[in-house]
Design an enzyme around this catalytic site. Structure first.
Site, mmCIF file in Angstrom:
data_model
loop_
_atom_site.group_PDB
_atom_site.id
_atom_site.type_symbol
_atom_site.label_atom_id
_atom_site.label_comp_id
_atom_site.label_asym_id
_atom_site.label_seq_id
_atom_site.Cartn_x
_atom_site.Cartn_y
_atom_site.Cartn_z
ATOM 1 N N GLU A 85 0.822 -1.214 0.000
ATOM 2 C CA GLU A 85 0.000 0.000 0.000
ATOM 3 C C GLU A 85 0.859 1.269 0.000
ATOM 4 O OE1 GLU A 85 -3.735 1.890 2.552
ATOM 5 O OE2 GLU A 85 -2.399 0.436 3.495
ATOM 6 N N LYS A 145 -9.512 3.542 -2.544
ATOM 7 C CA LYS A 145 -9.891 2.820 -1.328
ATOM 8 C C LYS A 145 -11.216 3.337 -0.777
ATOM 9 C CE LYS A 145 -7.635 1.300 2.972
ATOM 10 N NZ LYS A 145 -6.389 1.466 3.770
ATOM 11 N N CYS A 177 -5.589 -3.083 1.792
ATOM 12 C CA CYS A 177 -5.228 -3.135 3.212
ATOM 13 C C CYS A 177 -6.412 -3.468 4.124
ATOM 14 C CB CYS A 177 -4.551 -1.830 3.622
ATOM 15 S SG CYS A 177 -3.720 -1.920 5.226
#
Length: 311
Positions: A66, A136, A170
């Site tokens: 990430e 995200k 993540c």
């Protein structure tokens, strides 16, 4: 000077999987500089080295952790200075590396779009084209919410080497409904770049008293076995030193198969070395979960209209 890269290769076959039969995945678990333009340049130089090494092993996709370009532990000022457009120089460098080495590349980076910022992942195909730019949607904690806006589109499924591949970022690797969604969208492999550490400094300046959970112990094996997926989790290792404190990453990268068992997993020794972990995701080699049961097709959540997938 960065340390040499260790390679851990787990496959019963010398040749990489044919199109539609599987995917040879490389996960880069490394320690890199953070928070400056020089750090971005050094990380991109390392990206070129890692990608060429993955190509030597006939890998079909290489995955970086990430916010690979800048480092994870950046503050809002660094984010605004270093974030790039989805067609910016870091993505262009990654596109060139993918095309030159004939393999797909998954590049996480902080994205700027006008006055908005996102924790994004660019999925680049072997011919250097961007197949998806994913922002995200599930941000973790105060620091991410200070830096970024929430993405508005659910995770994508792209085709790499003839295999449908889902993408999570993540914290999203800990949400069971996202795996169900990707499985229902046809994904056979899920790739999850991450930056999971241990203890870290909270918004009030104190250190967290509860360590961040290791998702590879329970959540990821369970999701792999229930939804019959290969899950590739690419974490950082080592430390990032920033003005607000030190971040130590778990170094727990690995690939889990649809039986919940690891194809490859970083060891305690790998936490001390920059490592490229390589394994083949081959659906045909994994036995059925049970003689008759199959969770992806047997679930009856559609009985509840609120949970029924939209047409």
């Amino acid at each position: 000077m960065p340390q040499p890269i260790r390679v851990v290769f787990r496959s019963a076959f010398r040749a990489a999987p044919a199109s539609g039969e599987g995917l040879r995945v490389a996960l880069y678990q490394g320690q890199g500089p953070v928070g400056s333009r020089q750090a971005v340049e050094q990380n991109l130089e390392r990206l070129a080295e890692v990608t060429a090494l993955a190509a030597d092993y006939d890998c079909q996709v290489v995955v970086f952790p990430e916010k690979y370009t800048t480092g994870y532990a950046i503050d809002p000022g660094q984010c605004r200075e270093l974030a790039e457009h989805r067609e910016g120089p870091s993505v262009e460098r990654a596109r060139l590396a993918a095309k030159e080495n004939d393999l797909a590349l998954v590049l996480p980076y902080p994205e700027r779009d006008g006055t908005d910022f996102y924790d994004s992942i660019s999925v680049i195909t072997r011919d250097g084209l961007v197949a998806a730019n994913y922002r995200k949607t599930h941000l973790y904690g105060a620091a991410e919410r200070r830096n970024y806006s929430f993405g508005q589109d659910l995770p994508p499924v792209v085709t790499l080497n003839g295999m449908p591949v889902g993408v999570l970022n993540c914290y999203e690797c800990e949400f069971p409904p996202l795996y169900q969604y990707l499985a229902e969208e046809g994904a056979r492999v899920v790739i999850g770049p991450t930056a999971a550490d241990g203890h870290f400094r909270l918004a009030d300046g104190t250190m967290s008293q509860v360590p961040y959970q290791d998702a590879t112990r329970h959540i990821i094996p369970a999701m792999a076995s229930i939804w019959r997926l290969f899950i590739a989790y690419a974490n950082r290792r080592g430390w990032e030193q920033v003005p607000t404190g030190s971040w130590q990453y778990q170094g727990n990268s690995g690939i889990w198969g649809p039986d919940g068992e690891p194809l490859i997993a970083a060891t305690a020794e790998d936490r001390h070395h920059d490592t490229l972990l390589i394994a083949d995701c081959l659906p045909a080699t994994v036995p059925p979960f049970s003689p008759e049961g199959h969770h992806p097709t047997d679930n009856r959540l559609a009985l509840n209209p609120a949970l029924k997938p939209a047409n």
